[in-house]
Design a protein around this motif. Structure first.
Motif, short mmCIF file in Angstrom:
data_model
loop_
_atom_site.label_atom_id
_atom_site.label_comp_id
_atom_site.label_asym_id
_atom_site.label_seq_id
_atom_site.Cartn_x
_atom_site.Cartn_y
_atom_site.Cartn_z
N ASP A 190 0.83 -1.21 0.00
CA ASP A 190 0.00 0.00 0.00
C ASP A 190 0.86 1.26 0.00
O ASP A 190 0.56 2.25 0.67
CB ASP A 190 -0.96 0.01 1.19
CG ASP A 190 -2.02 1.10 1.07
OD1 ASP A 190 -2.40 1.43 -0.07
OD2 ASP A 190 -2.44 1.64 2.11
N LEU A 191 1.97 1.19 -0.74
CA LEU A 191 2.87 2.35 -0.91
C LEU A 191 3.35 2.88 0.44
O LEU A 191 3.35 4.09 0.70
CB LEU A 191 2.18 3.45 -1.72
CG LEU A 191 1.82 3.06 -3.16
CD1 LEU A 191 1.01 4.17 -3.82
CD2 LEU A 191 3.07 2.75 -3.98
N ALA A 194 5.90 5.68 0.34
CA ALA A 194 5.34 7.01 0.09
C ALA A 194 4.69 7.57 1.35
O ALA A 194 4.86 8.76 1.68
CB ALA A 194 4.32 6.94 -1.05
N ASN A 195 3.98 6.73 2.07
CA ASN A 195 3.33 7.18 3.31
C ASN A 195 4.33 7.63 4.35
O ASN A 195 4.01 8.46 5.22
CB ASN A 195 2.45 6.06 3.88
CG ASN A 195 1.26 5.75 2.99
OD1 ASN A 195 0.76 6.63 2.29
ND2 ASN A 195 0.82 4.51 2.99
N GLY A 229 1.89 4.68 -8.78
CA GLY A 229 1.16 5.39 -7.74
C GLY A 229 2.03 6.07 -6.70
O GLY A 229 1.53 6.88 -5.90
N TYR A 230 3.34 5.78 -6.72
CA TYR A 230 4.22 6.33 -5.67
C TYR A 230 4.21 7.86 -5.69
O TYR A 230 3.94 8.50 -4.66
CB TYR A 230 5.65 5.81 -5.86
CG TYR A 230 6.65 6.48 -4.93
CD1 TYR A 230 6.77 6.08 -3.61
CD2 TYR A 230 7.43 7.54 -5.37
CE1 TYR A 230 7.65 6.71 -2.75
CE2 TYR A 230 8.32 8.18 -4.52
CZ TYR A 230 8.43 7.76 -3.22
OH TYR A 230 9.29 8.40 -2.36
N GLN A 232 2.21 9.95 -7.09
CA GLN A 232 0.88 10.51 -6.87
C GLN A 232 0.57 10.60 -5.38
O GLN A 232 0.05 11.62 -4.90
CB GLN A 232 -0.16 9.66 -7.60
CG GLN A 232 -0.07 9.77 -9.11
CD GLN A 232 -0.98 8.80 -9.83
OE1 GLN A 232 -1.21 7.69 -9.36
NE2 GLN A 232 -1.49 9.21 -10.98
N ARG A 233 0.90 9.53 -4.66
CA ARG A 233 0.68 9.55 -3.21
C ARG A 233 1.55 10.61 -2.54
O ARG A 233 1.07 11.37 -1.68
CB ARG A 233 0.98 8.16 -2.63
CG ARG A 233 0.76 8.03 -1.11
CD ARG A 233 -0.71 7.91 -0.74
NE ARG A 233 -1.32 6.72 -1.33
CZ ARG A 233 -1.27 5.50 -0.79
NH1 ARG A 233 -0.64 5.31 0.36
NH2 ARG A 233 -1.86 4.48 -1.38
N GLU A 236 0.19 14.11 -3.08
CA GLU A 236 -0.96 14.39 -2.22
C GLU A 236 -0.52 14.81 -0.82
O GLU A 236 -1.07 15.74 -0.23
CB GLU A 236 -1.85 13.15 -2.13
CG GLU A 236 -2.58 12.80 -3.42
CD GLU A 236 -3.26 11.45 -3.35
OE1 GLU A 236 -3.15 10.78 -2.29
OE2 GLU A 236 -3.89 11.04 -4.34
#
Length: 432
Positions: A190-191, A194-195, A229-230, A232-233, A236
């Protein structure tokens, strides 16, 4: 005309020891003296020919001594070489206009300089001016230059020469799926990497850092490609903290990944972009580019003596024309797919290749032992043998165990087959 006499590799090494600072090393146990280049090929002082699969570290995207580019540069050298960019010349505004057309989103205004280090340093300065905050988030294993600030935001110890780095810099885990720093699996993570940017902001900063800087694909880390998606997260998360995203496209720009800029593969637009290397195809030029809103806050005097000089900007305009005219992005995409498909076939027969990754003609093959530990010595041996057989291939990775394919984007399908066949033969002979 008598053939030119060259001093040869041994004499060059002796002069290097006497006159060049020892920080500069060289590839190979038995290096060659290169004296000529022609598109995707190099020639040494003894007349041997090599297929160049490294392009001077992603610089010669349009090929060595490209006739179309060289002709325009030669004409400019004979007309006007330099007056400094505080005087009016035409090429540098024309190149800035062209960059505004080919860069993603609303990136519009450019500051020209000469090296990638200057470009990333300038990008970080601009972010600080705009946001009023000089805290920076960078990625582990990133590389952003040899200036004091560039070294300070670099996350590879061997490149951090200065033992007293700039403060206010915080590092997030890099998206290295093959060796996930968080111990996760790509399919279920779930990336998480990135989180972690959010976690770093919350725990290590005052809450609103000025900039997040990242190579779109980490070159020196070993061609580390972020998962889908990395970015993009991350974008955000940055938006929630008024933090600007700086894309370091010094290695990845100008067709290298099958798009004009690598970030276009990830569905986001940076606030500032740093470019260099391939923009000049051997001529020294770099730039940082931003939106008008951000760029227009840089109002105090600033100039770069050689930045955007007539010769380098002529080269830049010629490079962009050549990339479009000859559809080098498409060739990079097709030849990259061919290369990785061939490497995957070789991988089935040679366990020394642990991971294959890349986009376009920026591809890494990670050499590992049975326990997945880096096989750097084996890679060096293979690269030395390939050099002796006429193939120049790079290496990178934190452990220096990643075979790096970053050839001129004019490389052909036959060239790719030739280097794959040579690699297969060498690995078989060495029982790897």
């Amino acid at each position: 005309m008598a053939e030119k006499a060259y001093i040869g590799p041994e004499a060059i090494i002796e002069k290097k020891k006497k006159y060049i600072m020892p920080c500069l090393g060289h590839f190979y146990k038995e290096p060659r003296q290169f004296v000529k280049g022609s598109m995707q090929y190099l020639y040494d002082s003894e007349g041997r020919k090599y297929l160049d699969c490294f392009a001077g570290v992603s610089v010669m995207n349009c090929g060595h001594c490209n006739p179309e580019i060289t002709k325009k540069v030669q004409e400019q050298v004979g007309t006007l070489q330099h007056v400094c960019n505080i005087y009016l010349t035409e090429n540098f505004v024309n190149l800035a206009e062209k960059l505004a057309e080919v860069t993603p989103g609303k990136l519009q205004k450019t500051f020209f300089c000469s090296t990638g280090s200057e470009a990333t340093e300038g990008a970080l300065l601009l972010a600080s001016i705009y946001t009023g905050n000089n805290e920076i988030i960078a990625l582990r294993n990133g590389l952003h230059g040899r200036t004091k600030l560039g070294m300070s935001v670099t996350g590879i110890q061997m490149w951090r020469t200065d033992e007293n780095p700039v403060g206010g810099i915080h590092f997030a885990p890099n998206p290295y799926c093959y060796r996930c720093p968080l111990g996760k699996k790509r399919e279920t993570c779930d990336l998480a990497c990135a989180n972690m940017v959010e976690d770093v902001i919350q725990t290590s900063t005052a809450g609103h850092p000025g900039a997040f800087i990242a190579e779109t694909i980490q070159g020196n880390a070993g061609i580390v490609v972020p998962p889908e998606g990395y970015f993009q997260r991350v974008k955000e998360i940055l938006a929630q903290h008024n933090t600007l995203f700086i894309a370091d496209e010094v290695q990845t720009g100008f067709g290298r990944t099958g798009r004009m800029f690598a970030i276009e593969n990830f569905g986001v637009v940076p606030d500032i972009m740093a470019v260099a290397k391939a923009l000049g195809n051997g001529a020294p030029i770099s730039a940082f580019i931003s939106t008008a809103e951000i760029a227009d806050t840089y109002t105090r005097p600033g100039a770069s003596t050689l930045g955007g000089n007539p010769v380098s900007t002529t080269a830049g305009l010629a490079v962009l024309d050549y990339i479009e005219k000859h559809d080098l992005c498409q060739n990079a995409s097709e030849r990259g797919e061919q290369l990785r498909a061939g490497l995957r076939e070789i991988q089935k027969r040679h366990a020394i290749i642990g991971d294959i990754r890349g986009l376009g003609l920026m591809t890494g093959a990670e050499f590992v032992h049975a326990d997945k530990s880096p096989a750097a010595a084996e890679l060096d041996d293979v690269l030395e043998t390939l050099k002796d057989r006429g193939f120049i291939i790079g290496k990178n990775g934190v452990a220096r165990n990643v075979m790096a394919f970053q050839p001129p984007l004019v490389i052909t399908a036959e060239d790719i087959d030739n280097v794959l066949n040579a690699l297969e033969m060498v690995l078989t002979e060495k029982k790897l």
